[in-house]
Design a protein around this motif. Structure first.
Motif, short mmCIF file in Angstrom:
data_model
loop_
_atom_site.label_atom_id
_atom_site.label_comp_id
_atom_site.label_asym_id
_atom_site.label_seq_id
_atom_site.Cartn_x
_atom_site.Cartn_y
_atom_site.Cartn_z
N MET A 1 8.08 6.02 0.07
CA MET A 1 7.77 7.86 -0.40
C MET A 1 7.11 8.09 0.43
O MET A 1 6.06 7.32 0.44
N ARG A 2 6.93 8.73 1.39
CA ARG A 2 5.88 9.06 2.40
C ARG A 2 5.92 10.40 3.08
O ARG A 2 7.39 11.01 3.12
N GLY B 1 0.57 -0.97 -0.02
CA GLY B 1 0.05 -0.05 0.33
C GLY B 1 0.84 1.10 0.13
O GLY B 1 0.57 2.63 0.20
N GLU B 2 2.49 0.91 -0.36
CA GLU B 2 2.81 2.30 -0.48
C GLU B 2 3.50 2.42 -1.60
O GLU B 2 4.08 1.18 -1.63
N PHE B 3 4.33 3.47 -1.64
CA PHE B 3 5.56 3.42 -3.12
C PHE B 3 6.48 3.66 -2.51
O PHE B 3 6.92 3.64 -1.36
#
Lengths: 206, 210
Positions: A204-205, A25-27
């Motif tokens: 990347m958050r 669920g994340e890049f």
């Protein structure tokens, strides 16, 4: 200069201190520096292995094992050949230092599979398929002629991802890949190369 | 925000990548710029010739117009090297006016190439470089009248032409049987004149007579 080094150091410390776990669920971005080894027809043009190569991927984690996204890279191949006389059928002879310069910029849709996402050393397999910007220049002395085209590229890769610390989500990335790049011009069939990459991967958050 | 990070990261990577390419033209040493091109007329057999006459001055052409005939230091060195190369291959140099099998000339050629460039991109982003606030007029736009720049590049070369005098009557013409051309940065460097002329003959081993 000092300020730049401080910024780089701060960024590295920040990346290395990240501790959250899953990629689901994340890049995630992986930035690598490569050694690119020309093979086949590309080796005929430029036999030198180049270190002027970078690799960037931005992948979205579908689950802990599979991520999909974009994968781009850049490789600059160059070789200067000693002066030689080149003969043509029309009776002319040209003596020159000949230089071949090839830039390959594949941008591909990519999928990456982590075999053991929780392990200390995480082997993975990745593959990419997409477009490839090919810039081929040949210099006769200082006089260039160039040919640029948009082609096809495909790339399988095997590698390992090693978190900086246990359960950390930023880490080192080491991989070996093969880039298939067909190029049907000037009696060439392809501009393929093997890439050996070392980079860092991080989420990347905000 | 996430996409902003992604796009800026990719932009950074692209800038890094394009800044890492090696410029071949900058990798050439001084003696590597020169390009030597020779042409031999089909069927030309040099063994049938024994003597040559060599013009002792050089024709200077600019944009296909004859400017002058001169003999600078460069010209003299070049001509003398051509003469010594011919003599080393068995040909005998004779004076102008004497009967000769071959006629040889050396020319310097300069051609100008003119183009027009515009700086629309530069002017288009002028407000980014010098914010109107700097002049005390925040919020104003710049007026760009559409200026253009004209540039001229001069390309130079040295040529050596070899003419068949022996068979002029039979051919009904002064037939060019060999041409040598020198191009590249440093072409007119006086210290390299001998090297240029020698290179043209080195790659033409067929120019010889018993």
């Amino acid at each position: 200069m000092k300020k730049s080094l401080k910024n780089i150091f701060t960024a590295l410390v920040t990346i290395m201190s990240l501790t959250a776990s899953a990629q689901e669920g994340e890049f995630r971005m992986t930035i690598s520096w490569n050694a690119a080894v020309p093979i086949g027809d590309l080796k005929e043009l430029t036999g030198n292995t180049t270190l002027r190569s970078t690799d960037v991927s931005v992948l979205y984690g579908i689950n802990n094992k599979i991520a999909v996204g974009l994968w781009g890279s850049y490789a600059d191949f160059y070789e200067k050949f000693p002066r030689a006389v080149y003969h043509s059928n029309d009776g002319s002879d040209v003596s020159a230092v000949l230089t071949n310069s090839v830039q390959l910029i594949p941008v591909m849709a990519s999928v990456r599979y982590h075999f053991s996402p929780q392990a200390r050393i995480q082997p993975y397999a990745a593959a990419g398929v997409g477009g490839n910007i090919v810039i081929y220049k040949q210099y006769i002395g200082e006089y260039p002629s160039s040919d640029s085209k948009l082609g096809f590229a495909a790339r399988p890769e095997l590698g390992v991802y090693i978190p900086f610390k246990k359960d950390g989500e930023a880490g080192l990335n080491f991989g070996v890949n093969y880039t298939y790049s067909p190029y049907n011009r000037f009696d060439l069939g392809s501009l393929n190369y093997i890439g050996i990459k070392l980079g860092i991967g991080f989420p990347m958050r905000d | 925000m996430k996409w902003k990070i992604i796009s800026s990261s990719l932009l950074f990577a692209a800038m890094l990548a394009t800044g890492c390419s090696k410029d071949p033209a900058r990798q050439l040493e001084n003696d590597e710029n020169g390009v030597y091109i020779t042409n031999r007329a089909p069927g030309a057999e040099f063994s049938q010739y024994n003597s040559f006459v060599l013009a002792d001055s050089v024709v200077v052409l600019e944009n296909n117009q004859l400017v002058e005939k001169v003999r600078t230091d460069f010209d003299a060195r070049f001509i003398n090297t051509v003469a010594s190369q011919m003599e080393s291959r068995g040909f005998v140099r004779v004076s102008h006016g004497a009967e000769a099998d071959l006629g040889i000339t050396v020319s310097r050629i300069y051609n100008d190439y003119t183009g027009i460039v515009n700086y629309n991109d530069y002017w288009g982003y002028y407000g980014g470089y010098w914010d109107p606030w700097y002049w005390g007029y925040p919020g104003y736009n710049y007026g760009y009248p559409g200026f253009y720049g004209v540039y001229t590049i001069t390309d130079g070369a040295v040529t050596v032409d070899m003419i068949d005098l022996k068979n002029a009557d039979a051919n009904g013409q002064l037939r060019l049987i060999w041409n040598g051309l020198v191009r590249g940065s440093g072409t007119f460097n006086t210290s390299r004149a001998e090297a240029h002329a020698t290179a043209l003959f080195q790659q033409s081993p067929y120019i010889s007579t018993p």
